[in-house]
Motif scaffolding. Structure first.
Motif: not given
Ligand SMILES: C[S@@+](CC[C@H](N)C(=O)[O-])C[C@H]1O[C@@H](n2cnc3c(N)ncnc32)[C@H](O)[C@@H]1O
Length: 317
Positions: A257-262
Motif C-alpha cells: 500500500a505504499s505504492r500508489l498503483s497497489d
C-alpha cells in the motif's frame, strides 16, 4: 497476425517480462507459449502526465461510485444473466468457443503492468496475456492429472482450452450459475469432450460431492467472489484431498500500500469485497502441517483496476 510499426516511444513486452510476471524462467515461457507470443502485438506505451491522471481518476471514480457492485450472494442473478448472454451467442454462432469469452475482457483499454499504467497496441492485450499465462500455469501444474475440476468455471473457456490441448482428460466444471452447466453440456454434446457441469456454491459446498482420486482442482478469478468466506470451500478441499490445488486469484496480501498503483488496487479490491485473507489462511494451515504450499506469486499485471492473476499452488496433506 500482422504487426504494426509503432513510433519510438513504445516499449515492448518481451519474454523476460513475461517470465518475471509469471514467476518462472524465460526459457520456460519461450518453450510453452510460442503460439501466444506470435499472436500478440507486444508494443505498449507507459502512460504519464494527464493520460495517467485520467486513468487514476477513472479508478477512483469506480471505487467511489455507489453503483459499483460488491461480490457475494446478491450477485448470483448478475452471473446468471452474464453467462446466459454468452450461452445465447454461443448457440446462435453454431457453438463458436470464442463467443464464450467473458465480456469483462474489454478491448483497447489501459492495463496495469509492474506498477505502471500502460496502453497496449494490441486491442486484446490483457486477454492474450492471460491466455499465455494460462498455458504456462496449466502446463506446469495441471497437465499430469487425469481428472481436473474447475470451481467457479463460468462459461468454461479454461476447460475448453484443457479439452483442446490435453485430450483424454476427464474435466468437471462447477459453478452456482445455471447457464454454466448448460454451456458445458453443449460442449460435451457438440465436441464429444469428456466434460461435465455441476451446480456448486462456494458458500454451501455439496456434501455429496466426491473428488476422483489423484485429481487436480483449480480456480481462476472465482474465489475472488467469496470475500472472507473461503472457510467452507477450504474445509471441503481439506476433506476431499485433491492431489493439487491451483488458485489464480487476486491475492490482496501481496499489495504494497505504499505504492500508489497497489494502494488503488487494494482499495478497489476492498470496495468490491474480493477474496480476503485466503493466502494468510493457507500459510496458517501450512504452519499447522495441514497443507504444503508449492508455489505462490504476485503477478503484477491486470486490467486497470487490480492484479487478478496472482496464484498460489498447494496440496492438502
Ligand atoms: C470472474 S468469473 C470467472 C469465471 C471463470 N473462472 C473464468 O475465468 O472465465 C467468477 C465466477 O465465479 C462464480 N461464482 C461466484 N460466486 C460463486 C459461488 N458462491 N459459488 C460458485 N460459483 C460462484 C460466478 O458465477 C462466475 O462464474
Amino acid at each position: 497476425m500482422e504487426k504494426t510499426s509503432p513510433p519510438e516511444t513504445f516499449s515492448i513486452m518481451n519474454v523476460d517480462d513475461f517470465a518475471k510476471l509469471f514467476g518462472t524462467s524465460s526459457s520456460e515461457v519461450l518453450e510453452c507459449c510460442s503460439e501466444e507470443l506470435a499472436s500478440l502485438d507486444p508494443h505498449y506505451r507507459v502512460l504519464a502526465g494527464d493520460e495517467r491522471d485520467q486513468v487514476l481518476l477513472q479508478v477512483l471514480a469506480k471505487i467511489d461510485d455507489p453503483g459499483t457492485p460488491e461480490s457475494g450472494t446478491s450477485r448470483l442473478p448478475d452471473w446468471e444473466r452474464g453467462w446466459g448472454e454468452n450461452l445465447d451467442e454461443f448457440v446462435r454462432s453454431g457453438y463458436d468457443i470464442e463467443k464464450l469469452v467473458p465480456k469483462y475482457f474489454k478491448k483497447n483499454v489501459p492495463a496495469r503492468f509492474m506498477g505502471e499504467y500502460i496502453l497496449p497496441i494490441d486491442p486484446q492485450f490483457v486477454l492474450v496475456c492471460t491466455r499465455m499465462f494460462r498455458r504456462w500455469i496449466f502446463g506446469r501444474y495441471l497437465a499430469p492429472y487425469d481428472t481436473i475440476y474447475e470451481f467457479g468455471c463460468g462459461p468454461a473457456t479454461h476447460l475448453a482450452f484443457l479439452a483442446q490441448n490435453y485430450p483424454g482428460k476427464k474435466l468437471v466444471g462447477l459453478d452456482w450459475a445455471r447457464p454454466s452447466q448448460e454451456i458445458i453440456s453443449l460442449l460435451a454434446q457438440h465436441r464429444g469432450w469428456d466434460i461435465e457441469g455441476r451446480h456448486f456454491d462456494f458458500f454451501h459446498p455439496d456434501p455429496t460431492l466426491r473428488l476422483a482420486p489423484r485429481s487436480a482442482v483449480y480456480t481462476f478469478g472465482a474465489l475472488e467472489q467469496v470475500g472472507g468466506r473461503h472457510g467452507e470451500f477450504l474445509d471441503f478441499l481439506l476433506r476431499e484431498k485433491p492431489a493439487i490445488c491451483v488458485n489464480v486469484e487476486c491475492l490482496c496480501e501481496y499489495y504494497d500500500a505504499s505504492r500508489l498503483s497497489d494502494y488503488l488496487a487494494l482499495r478497489y479490491h476492498r470496495r468490491k469485497k474480493y477474496l480476503d485473507g485466503y493466502l494468510t489462511r493457507l500459510k496458517e494451515l501450512e504452519a499447522r502441517g495441514r497443507i504444503e504450499i508449492l508455489a505462490s506469486h504476485h503477478q503484477r499485471f491486470g486490467n486497470m483496476y487490480d492484479d487478478s492473476n496472482s496464484y498460489v499452488v498447494w496440496r492438502p496433506l
